[in-house]
Design a protein around this motif. Structure first.
Motif, short mmCIF file in Angstrom:
data_model
loop_
_atom_site.label_atom_id
_atom_site.label_comp_id
_atom_site.label_asym_id
_atom_site.label_seq_id
_atom_site.Cartn_x
_atom_site.Cartn_y
_atom_site.Cartn_z
N VAL A 12 1.09 1.34 -11.48
CA VAL A 12 0.88 2.32 -10.42
C VAL A 12 0.72 1.57 -9.10
N ILE A 13 1.49 2.00 -8.09
CA ILE A 13 1.38 1.44 -6.75
C ILE A 13 1.03 2.57 -5.80
N GLU A 14 -0.03 2.42 -5.01
CA GLU A 14 -0.46 3.46 -4.09
C GLU A 14 -0.84 2.85 -2.75
N TYR A 15 -0.51 3.56 -1.67
CA TYR A 15 -0.90 3.19 -0.31
C TYR A 15 -0.60 1.73 0.01
N SER A 16 0.57 1.25 -0.41
CA SER A 16 0.90 -0.17 -0.27
C SER A 16 2.25 -0.37 0.40
N ARG A 17 2.40 -1.53 1.01
CA ARG A 17 3.68 -2.00 1.55
C ARG A 17 4.08 -3.23 0.73
#
Length: 582
Positions: free
Chosen positions: A412-417
């Protein structure tokens, strides 16, 4: 997850039913948050979030304000955040009593006689899901909706039908669970006393939850439906008593187990009418300040029903911090509330999900196909991915991913660049990160970057690390593990020691360990954290580990959090994603 029917075919049918019901609730909620009062949909008069302390309350208030400005939540309700009073832990039961008291100081009795109030217990620091420790678990992201839902929106959507089906009173729920149900039939909150939601569950689930003992007529009706795997609409039953985390023997002896099945009805949330909330307020006024941990479920509901007994008042097995006044307070509450009617809405077509740990977060958002189907979850939600096609086996939320980047399954990847040519392993949580081009995050890694005053800081653990596990300073090196390695080995490979990790402390845990280093940019922060992890995991030389003068623990990070900067960074990311989507 509590499945209502064990049969695979019936479970598949239930999943389809819940998907249809959830879609309808989303549609109603989206209309409501767009049109508010013009939608003609009844809504809560007041919505209250509880918080652990004033700092968390300020963080919640800021996020609620921004949500209303962005029209992510309906603005026709009055929103409040109530922090627990300073002093000993009072539990969600104590927080409920205190919230009733504060509501009476804000509104007149005549107003409260008419109000329908939603009370969401959102306090606590999410030690088992630390990517939401700073923002709060009620603001945990979910991969659904446009604008993207967080747990708050999910709660409001799930309960969208309730205000039209209830008398004035208070509905009490928690921030880290989701109830999905078919609301057809008698799903109403019109009876006197307390009316709870009940979900058919296995006996083993019953041993870790609250269990309702139905009256004889309701047991017979439930037995006929459950034993035959018949789908039936909701029905409201009268309860003889409520059991809190009972043994299997107790469930059978009290008649909680439904005949012809191996199932019981377990709890999730409950409604109390105005008269009952006034009785609880009377108790608070006579016994404040509360000096012990009261459970809104175990201590409130066990008082109720004609067969309720006071035996539970001396049992402290489920209490985190036991106070001397616990038994006396419970007994006084029992005597004060005894005789109050207990009802339960039997939601035979329902499921209950808890998302309060990293393991649950990863499983439900990446692997649980039934949950994804019922919730209409999307692999990519409000994100830009240079790949240009939908990735399989991972979940992206409010993030940007550069070209030629590989993302493992169950991640899960969230609120990331995420930069170009990066590699992210299987079963990772990547939250708030700005990952430089060409960087690798190993499998089974939890990594979260947040803002503190004047700096950024990244926490890093193994995905299944036990942050709450405690040990004495003498035993910590042998009993605790960090990044999958023994703490003893980790100490040997870094400049940390027990005295530096936990100066002057008698209880040691990863949560309270001072080992995270502030950096001037989010890029430097993640690079430093990954290098620290590589040293601990023995993939680079320990000689490359620099010393640091300032190291922080998770409690330190919460004290120094800079939510204004965090929300500003997320807004910049929001605008960047939006520009790529046009």
């Amino acid at each position: 997850v509590r499945l209502c029917v064990d049969c695979i075919m019936a479970s598949a049918q239930l999943t389809d039913v819940l998907r249809r019901c959830t879609a309808h609730k989303y549609k109603q909620f989206d209309i409501l948050r767009e049109k508010n009062g013009e939608a003609g949909i009844p809504f809560w008069d007041v919505i209250v979030l509880t918080a652990a302390d004033e700092a968390q309350a300020q963080a919640f208030t800021l996020q609620l304000k921004e949500k209303q400005e962005r029209k992510e939540i309906p603005t026709l309700a009055k929103y409040h955040v109530f922090a627990d009073p300073p002093g000993p832990k009072i539990g969600n039961g104590g927080a409920t009593l205190y919230a009733l008291h504060l509501l009476r100081t804000i509104y007149s009795a005549e107003q409260l006689d008419q109000f329908k109030v939603l009370l969401i217990h959102a306090g606590g620091f999410s030690k088992r899901l630390p990517n939401v420790s700073v923002v709060g678990k009620i603001f945990a992201a979910l991969p659904v909706g446009n604008p993207m839902y967080q747990m708050l929106e999910m709660k409001l959507a799930a309960y969208i039908e309730f205000p039209s089906r209830m008398q004035p009173g208070v509905f009490v729920t928690c921030a880290d669970d989701i109830e999905l149900f078919d609301g057809t039939g008698d799903l109403s909150f019109l009876k006197p006393g307390i009316t709870a939601l009940g979900h058919p569950s296995s006996i083993s689930i019953g041993t870790t939850h609250g269990v309702f003992v139905l009256d004889e007529a309701s047991r017979k009706t439930a037995s006929a439906a459950l034993a035959a795997d018949k789908a039936r609409p909701c029905a409201t039953a009268t309860c003889l008593r409520f059991l809190h985390k009972p043994s299997e023997v107790v469930m059978y002896d009290t008649g909680a187990v439904i005949a012809g099945t191996q199932q019981v009805y377990t709890d999730s949330a409950f409604f109390m009418d105005r008269a009952t909330s006034l009785r609880l307020l009377e108790f608070y006024e006579a016994h404040h300040p509360i000096q012990c941990e009261i459970d809104a479920y175990g201590d409130f509901l066990q008082c109720l029903g004609p067969d309720a007994t006071s035996e539970y008042t001396g049992n402290s097995a489920n209490v985190i911090d036991q106070a001397d006044s616990l038994t006396a307070t419970r007994l006084a509450l029992f005597r004060h509330m005894k005789g109050t009617q207990l009802n339960v809405v039997l939601c035979d077509q329902s499921k209950f999900y808890h998302i309060g740990t990293v393991g649950e977060f990863l499983f439900h958002l990446t692997q649980d196909k039934a949950f994804a189907h019922e919730m209409h979850l999307q692999p990519t939600t409000f994100s830009y991915d240079a790949l240009g096609s939908e990735r399989q086996g991972c979940t992206l939320m409010h993030s940007m991913v550069g070209a030629d980047t590989t993302i493992g399954t169950d991640t899960v990847i969230e609120y990331s660049r995420i930069g170009k040519n990066c590699t992210i392993g299987d079963r990772c949580v990547v939250s708030g990160v700005v990952l430089p081009d060409g960087t690798t995050i190993p499998p089974d890694t939890f990594v979260h970057t947040t803002c503190i005053r004047g700096a950024y800081i990244t926490i890093i653990f193994a995905a299944d690390e036990a942050l709450k596990k405690t040990a004495s300073p003498q035993d910590a090196p042998q009993q605790l593990r960090l990044l999958g390695e023994s703490l003893e080995d980790a100490i040997d490979r870094t400049d940390f020691g027990v005295a530096k990790l936990w100066p002057g402390e008698t209880k040691c845990s990863l949560w309270s360990a001072r080992m995270f280093v502030p950096e001037d940019t989010p890029e430097n922060s993640i690079v430093q954290a990954l290098h620290f992890a590589a040293v601990v995991r023995k993939t680079v030389s320990k000689d490359s580990m620099p010393s640091h003068d300032r190291v922080l623990s998770m409690p330190d990070i919460l004290k120094e959090k800079n939510l204004e900067e965090l929300t500003a960074d997320r807004e910049c990311l929001r605008k960047a994603i939006h520009s790529h989507q046009q």
